[in-house]
Design an enzyme around this catalytic site. Structure first.
Site, PDB file in Angstrom:
ATOM      1  N   CYS A 130       0.817  -1.219   0.000  1.00  0.00           N
ATOM      2  CA  CYS A 130       0.000   0.000   0.000  1.00  0.00           C
ATOM      3  C   CYS A 130       0.854   1.275   0.000  1.00  0.00           C
ATOM      4  CB  CYS A 130      -0.970   0.003   1.172  1.00  0.00           C
ATOM      5  SG  CYS A 130      -0.211  -0.152   2.799  1.00  0.00           S
ATOM      6  N   ASP A 350      -7.630   5.756  -1.236  1.00  0.00           N
ATOM      7  CA  ASP A 350      -7.261   4.535  -0.531  1.00  0.00           C
ATOM      8  C   ASP A 350      -6.796   3.472  -1.523  1.00  0.00           C
ATOM      9  OD1 ASP A 350      -7.072   2.295   1.089  1.00  0.00           O
ATOM     10  OD2 ASP A 350      -8.879   2.750   2.224  1.00  0.00           O
ATOM     11  N   HIS A 352      -6.296   0.325  -0.899  1.00  0.00           N
ATOM     12  CA  HIS A 352      -6.607  -1.027  -0.430  1.00  0.00           C
ATOM     13  C   HIS A 352      -7.824  -1.637  -1.117  1.00  0.00           C
ATOM     14  CE1 HIS A 352      -4.213   0.822   2.796  1.00  0.00           C
ATOM     15  NE2 HIS A 352      -3.788  -0.410   3.039  1.00  0.00           N
TER      16      HIS A 352
END
Length: 466
Positions: A130, A350, A352
């Site tokens: 990430c 984000d 993820h």
């Protein structure tokens, strides 16, 4: 990648009296394709059986899917600041501009199904990559300013996600894709492009070129394969946890090694100091050539175990500058790309979300998965203190303006301890290699001549830069 439970309550501390707008939230369609999330511990790169890998992926999808149901609400009474632009959400046109601008940013997430990474059999960066992805997003924002004509990304990004909505509405079910009860009809192509989208095909060319540089294949100059390869000199390998400061140096090496950007350099600050002599040395070229453009990356740590609240105002000021291209940050062991803020909440993209790898060698390859249409935000108090701040300057005049604007923003924190400084002269030649990486999680922070011990085991980074 669990959030810091001690400060989890901060995210919900918003005023109930403010009129809230709920037009921006995650849809149930997004929850169908959640990203994978695992603990912050380094994943082993040993070979995994297909069944085990699939079970882990399913478990992570279920685990992360719950967070997708949370709605990020935006107050109409407060302005949103993103990449140096201000949007008054009480105005309908301004809200639409905010939608378009957010959708225009490149969204680089976990991917699965790409060629095996060197040194193992991993074909996905889910659960460990990430910070590399947020670093890619920061670099991509700088490359968009450097390569893509103004205005092109907004219309292209907006129509890309608009088409994605149409795609979700008309694509066949999994059973139909396998030939079960598939119906022929006018939409059998599974994609309904708007007229504006077709007209903007020519404007997509420079954007597609930038996206292709981040492809998940060994030949892409800024893809996951190249970044992992460059991370070896810092003692990292595929499956390891990468901190924001290490990623900053990896991005510097990647740009220096690329033949696509001869007029761009990346400078990484040393010990929270931007040495102007070093920047000039990188950017100056013999006449009649002009200065090279520069991306300045500043790894900092804004507190010990938690974010020092005295730095929040300064972070806001920096995010409000047009020369700021974002922050590689996040929650502890959960990296996010910070792009702006509203009141006491930071706006982010984000990484993820685990998506299939896109073949960028195809003509007019789909751009939908590289844009996000749902802004998310979290309270500043949940921000991990370890982060890397990025800036971009097109030329010498822009760099001088950058120094002036950033110094003015930094003056807010000067009474306590400046986040970082600009200094004349040159810093020590320093290469972040494997022998220089601090192996333990204990470091020291200097505050008013008092040295105290700080445990950074739950932090995103391995060491403190001061």
């Amino acid at each position: 990648m669990n959030p810091n439970e001690a400060s989890a309550h901060c995210e919900d501390q918003s005023s109930a009296d403010d009129p809230m707008d709920e037009w921006l939230f995650l849809s149930t369609d997004s929850a169908v394709r959640p990203g994978s999330e695992v603990s912050g511990e380094n994943l082993e790169t040993e070979d995994r059986g297909p069944l085990k890998t699939r079970l882990i992926s399913v478990w992570n999808s279920v685990k992360y899917g719950w967070s997708l149901k949370h709605k990020s609400k935006f107050s109409k009474s407060s302005a949103v600041i993103m990449f140096g632009q201000t949007y008054e959400l009480r105005d309908h046109d301004e809200r639409e501009n905010f939608r378009r601008s957010f959708a225009a940013a490149l969204w680089l997430t976990y991917r699965r199904g790409f060629p095996q990474l060197a040194g193992g059999s991993l074909t996905s960066d889910s659960g460990w990559g990430c910070v590399l992805r947020t670093g890619q997003m920061l670099l991509a924002q700088g490359l968009i300013l450097h390569q893509v004509p103004p205005g092109c990304t907004r219309c292209v990004g907006y129509h890309a996600v608009k088409d994605d909505l149409d795609l979700l509405a008309i694509c066949p079910t999994a059973g139909a894709q396998r030939g079960l009860d598939a119906k022929e009809g006018p939409n059998k192509m599974g994609r309904n492009l708007s007229l504006d989208s077709l007209m903007n095909r020519s404007k997509e060319v420079p954007l597609r070129r930038v996206v292709s540089w981040f492809a998940d294949c060994p030949t892409a100059p800024f893809g996951i394969h190249k970044l992992v390869e460059l991370g070896k000199s810092s003692g990292k390998k595929a499956g390891d946890w990468y901190g924001p400061s290490i990623v900053a140096h990896i991005l510097r090496k990647a740009v220096a090694a690329s033949a696509h950007l001869p007029d761009l350099v990346v400078y990484v600050a040393q010990d929270c100091t931007v040495y102007l002599g070093d920047v000039r040395k990188l950017c100056e070229r013999a006449p009649p050539q002009s200065w090279k453009a520069v991306i300045i990356l500043v790894p900092v740590r804004l507190g010990g175990q938690d974010l020092n609240p005295s730095y929040v105002t300064c972070v806001k000021k920096l995010l409000g500058l047009q020369c700021c291209i974002g922050i590689i940050g996040g929650k502890p062991k959960h990296s996010l790309f910070f792009v702006g803020f509203q009141d006491d909440h930071v706006l982010y993209l984000d990484p993820h979300y685990c998506q299939p790898t896109v073949d960028v060698t195809r003509e007019n390859f789909p751009l939908e998965s590289f844009h996000c249409k749902y802004p998310r935000k979290m309270a500043f108090c949940r921000m991990d203190p370890s982060c890397t701040i990025g800036f971009y300057a097109k030329g010498q005049k822009d760099f001088e303006s950058l120094c002036t604007d950033v110094n003015e923003a930094l003056s807010i924190s000067a009474e306590t301890y400046p986040m970082f400084i600009f200094a004349e002269g040159n810093g020590q030649e320093e290469e972040l290699g494997g022998t220089n990486v601090v192996q333990n999680n204990i470091t020291y922070i200097q505050r008013k001549n008092e040295r105290r011990r700080v445990d950074t085991s739950n932090s995103m980074d391995e060491f403190v830069l001061l």
